[in-house]
Write a protein that holds these residues in place. Structure first.
Motif, PDB file in Angstrom:
ATOM      1  N   GLU A 253       0.814  -1.219   0.000  1.00 16.73           N
ATOM      2  CA  GLU A 253       0.000   0.000   0.000  1.00 16.73           C
ATOM      3  C   GLU A 253       0.844   1.265   0.000  1.00 16.73           C
ATOM      4  N   VAL A 254       2.166   1.098   0.053  1.00 14.99           N
ATOM      5  CA  VAL A 254       3.069   2.260   0.034  1.00 14.99           C
ATOM      6  C   VAL A 254       3.392   2.593  -1.416  1.00 14.99           C
ATOM      7  N   GLU A 255       3.090   3.808  -1.820  1.00 19.14           N
ATOM      8  CA  GLU A 255       3.179   4.206  -3.233  1.00 19.14           C
ATOM      9  C   GLU A 255       4.555   3.955  -3.845  1.00 19.14           C
ATOM     10  N   GLU A 256       5.609   4.237  -3.111  1.00 22.20           N
ATOM     11  CA  GLU A 256       6.951   4.114  -3.688  1.00 22.20           C
ATOM     12  C   GLU A 256       7.353   2.668  -3.976  1.00 22.20           C
ATOM     13  N   PHE A 257       6.580   1.700  -3.447  1.00 22.19           N
ATOM     14  CA  PHE A 257       6.891   0.287  -3.702  1.00 22.19           C
ATOM     15  C   PHE A 257       5.912  -0.350  -4.688  1.00 22.19           C
ATOM     16  N   ASP A 258       5.053   0.460  -5.300  1.00 16.64           N
ATOM     17  CA  ASP A 258       4.074  -0.052  -6.263  1.00 16.64           C
ATOM     18  C   ASP A 258       4.741  -0.848  -7.381  1.00 16.64           C
ATOM     19  N   ASN A 259       5.809  -0.279  -7.943  1.00 18.78           N
ATOM     20  CA  ASN A 259       6.451  -0.911  -9.098  1.00 18.78           C
ATOM     21  C   ASN A 259       7.194  -2.198  -8.737  1.00 18.78           C
ATOM     22  N   VAL A 260       7.419  -2.415  -7.439  1.00 17.36           N
ATOM     23  CA  VAL A 260       8.116  -3.636  -7.009  1.00 17.36           C
ATOM     24  C   VAL A 260       7.171  -4.836  -7.031  1.00 17.36           C
ATOM     25  N   PHE A 261       5.940  -4.653  -6.534  1.00 22.55           N
ATOM     26  CA  PHE A 261       5.017  -5.779  -6.371  1.00 22.55           C
ATOM     27  C   PHE A 261       3.943  -5.853  -7.455  1.00 22.55           C
ATOM     28  N   ASN A 262       3.694  -4.746  -8.161  1.00 22.78           N
ATOM     29  CA  ASN A 262       2.628  -4.710  -9.160  1.00 22.78           C
ATOM     30  C   ASN A 262       2.897  -5.704 -10.290  1.00 22.78           C
ATOM     31  N   GLY A 263       1.899  -6.554 -10.572  1.00 24.74           N
ATOM     32  CA  GLY A 263       2.027  -7.503 -11.674  1.00 24.74           C
ATOM     33  C   GLY A 263       3.010  -8.631 -11.417  1.00 24.74           C
ATOM     34  N   ARG A 264       3.350  -8.874 -10.172  1.00 23.86           N
ATOM     35  CA  ARG A 264       4.282  -9.954  -9.838  1.00 23.86           C
ATOM     36  C   ARG A 264       3.654 -10.838  -8.756  1.00 23.86           C
ATOM     37  N   PRO A 265       2.742 -11.710  -9.158  1.00 21.76           N
ATOM     38  CA  PRO A 265       2.025 -12.536  -8.176  1.00 21.76           C
ATOM     39  C   PRO A 265       2.943 -13.457  -7.377  1.00 21.76           C
ATOM     40  N   HIS A 266       4.106 -13.809  -7.925  1.00 22.32           N
ATOM     41  CA  HIS A 266       5.029 -14.684  -7.193  1.00 22.32           C
ATOM     42  C   HIS A 266       5.626 -13.998  -5.965  1.00 22.32           C
ATOM     43  N   LEU A 267       5.438 -12.658  -5.890  1.00 24.58           N
ATOM     44  CA  LEU A 267       5.940 -11.912  -4.729  1.00 24.58           C
ATOM     45  C   LEU A 267       4.857 -11.649  -3.676  1.00 24.58           C
ATOM     46  N   ASN A 268       3.662 -12.190  -3.904  1.00 21.34           N
ATOM     47  CA  ASN A 268       2.544 -11.928  -2.984  1.00 21.34           C
ATOM     48  C   ASN A 268       2.858 -12.344  -1.552  1.00 21.34           C
ATOM     49  N   LYS A 269       3.445 -13.516  -1.392  1.00 28.11           N
ATOM     50  CA  LYS A 269       3.747 -14.012  -0.045  1.00 28.11           C
ATOM     51  C   LYS A 269       4.748 -13.100   0.652  1.00 28.11           C
ATOM     52  N   LEU A 270       5.753 -12.667  -0.094  1.00 26.62           N
ATOM     53  CA  LEU A 270       6.744 -11.741   0.471  1.00 26.62           C
ATOM     54  C   LEU A 270       6.085 -10.419   0.843  1.00 26.62           C
ATOM     55  N   ALA A 271       5.244  -9.913  -0.061  1.00 23.67           N
ATOM     56  CA  ALA A 271       4.587  -8.627   0.167  1.00 23.67           C
ATOM     57  C   ALA A 271       3.749  -8.640   1.441  1.00 23.67           C
ATOM     58  N   LYS A 272       3.097  -9.778   1.711  1.00 20.15           N
ATOM     59  CA  LYS A 272       2.226  -9.868   2.887  1.00 20.15           C
ATOM     60  C   LYS A 272       3.009 -10.025   4.189  1.00 20.15           C
ATOM     61  N   SER A 273       4.327 -10.140   4.088  1.00 22.57           N
ATOM     62  CA  SER A 273       5.143 -10.263   5.299  1.00 22.57           C
ATOM     63  C   SER A 273       5.972  -9.003   5.565  1.00 22.57           C
ATOM     64  N   LEU A 274       5.704  -7.943   4.799  1.00 23.34           N
ATOM     65  CA  LEU A 274       6.462  -6.695   4.930  1.00 23.34           C
ATOM     66  C   LEU A 274       5.548  -5.533   5.317  1.00 23.34           C
ATOM     67  N   TRP A 275       6.012  -4.726   6.280  1.00 20.71           N
ATOM     68  CA  TRP A 275       5.265  -3.550   6.723  1.00 20.71           C
ATOM     69  C   TRP A 275       6.212  -2.362   6.853  1.00 20.71           C
ATOM     70  N   GLN A 276       5.671  -1.189   6.580  1.00 17.68           N
ATOM     71  CA  GLN A 276       6.415   0.038   6.839  1.00 17.68           C
ATOM     72  C   GLN A 276       5.933   0.618   8.160  1.00 17.68           C
ATOM     73  N   ILE A 277       6.866   0.830   9.077  1.00 15.39           N
ATOM     74  CA  ILE A 277       6.539   1.404  10.385  1.00 15.39           C
ATOM     75  C   ILE A 277       7.019   2.846  10.402  1.00 15.39           C
ATOM     76  N   GLU A 278       6.113   3.760  10.686  1.00 15.90           N
ATOM     77  CA  GLU A 278       6.464   5.189  10.744  1.00 15.90           C
ATOM     78  C   GLU A 278       6.100   5.754  12.114  1.00 15.90           C
ATOM     79  N   LEU A 279       7.076   6.402  12.724  1.00 17.04           N
ATOM     80  CA  LEU A 279       6.905   6.967  14.065  1.00 17.04           C
ATOM     81  C   LEU A 279       7.412   8.409  14.039  1.00 17.04           C
ATOM     82  N   ILE A 280       6.606   9.348  14.539  1.00 17.33           N
ATOM     83  CA  ILE A 280       7.015  10.763  14.589  1.00 17.33           C
ATOM     84  C   ILE A 280       6.799  11.294  15.997  1.00 17.33           C
ATOM     85  N   ILE A 281       7.861  11.872  16.559  1.00 13.75           N
ATOM     86  CA  ILE A 281       7.792  12.495  17.884  1.00 13.75           C
ATOM     87  C   ILE A 281       7.914  14.005  17.705  1.00 13.75           C
ATOM     88  N   ALA A 282       7.020  14.757  18.328  1.00 12.70           N
ATOM     89  CA  ALA A 282       7.056  16.216  18.254  1.00 12.70           C
ATOM     90  C   ALA A 282       7.671  16.776  19.534  1.00 12.70           C
TER      91      ALA A 282
END
Length: 203
Positions: free
Chosen positions: A146-175
């Protein structure tokens, strides 16, 4: 007697202008020293608080990455506007970890502070009377597909589905807000990492 008076050396002394000039120069010197000390104290105050917040941020991210890496199941739920809810089920059968974000408590695990050795730095030196305010601004977990910058990595590559479902982007911001003489400035400390549930992927 007249001769004795003539033996005294006469001095014009300080004129009023010279006296005022001397006082102004002294005042400028004292003011410069005071300003310099204030700047130095302000620098170390800022450094002390932001260092503590950065330390907490890095350690919290390490904790999350480690727990996801050895997880059996990872579920992300949109909880509140700026704070996602992350559910991690460990493989060893221990209690599920419910990670949530809170503005003044930082990140908690099952309602308790995330780190055993460091509290969220909302309180401490230089933070009394609202001088410095440390808050958790954002905690967002996003599947990498769901991260836009990684669209071209997983789009149209069903063999990467399992890998994609095991990866998350964690974002933390402290003010970190600094209030001084009626004005305030905010510095945002940003942490962003990719978490891989490798044990889940290879199972």
């Amino acid at each position: 007697m007249k001769r004795r008076l003539n033996n005294f050396k006469r001095s014009a002394g300080l004129t009023l202008v010279e006296l005022v000039t001397a006082m102004v120069i002294s005042s400028i010197g004292v003011l410069a020293v005071g300003t310099g000390i204030t700047s130095i104290v302000g620098f170390y105050q800022d450094d002390w608080v932001t260092k503590g917040a950065r330390f907490w941020g890095y350690e919290s991210m390490d904790y999350i990455i480690k727990k996801i890496g050895t997880a059996e199941v990872v579920i992300r739920r949109a909880y509140l506007a700026n704070y996602d809810n992350l559910l991690i089920t460990p493989q060893d059968g221990t209690r599920q970890l419910n990670i949530q974000g809170n503005e003044y408590d930082g990140l908690t695990v099952n309602g308790q502070p995330m780190l055993d050795f460091a509290d969220f730095p909302a309180e401490g030196v230089y933070r009394d009377e609202g001088q410095r305010i440390v808050t958790l601004d954002k905690f967002v977990v996003t599947e990498l597909t769901e991260v836009e910058e990684f669209d071209n990595v997983f789009n149209g590559r069903p063999h990467l589905n399992k890998l994609a479902k095991s990866l998350w982007q964690i974002e933390l911001i402290i003010a970190v807000t600094t209030k001084y003489q009626g004005e305030s400035a905010v510095e945002y400390l940003k942490f962003k990492r990719i978490a891989w549930a490798k044990d889940k992927y290879f199972r």
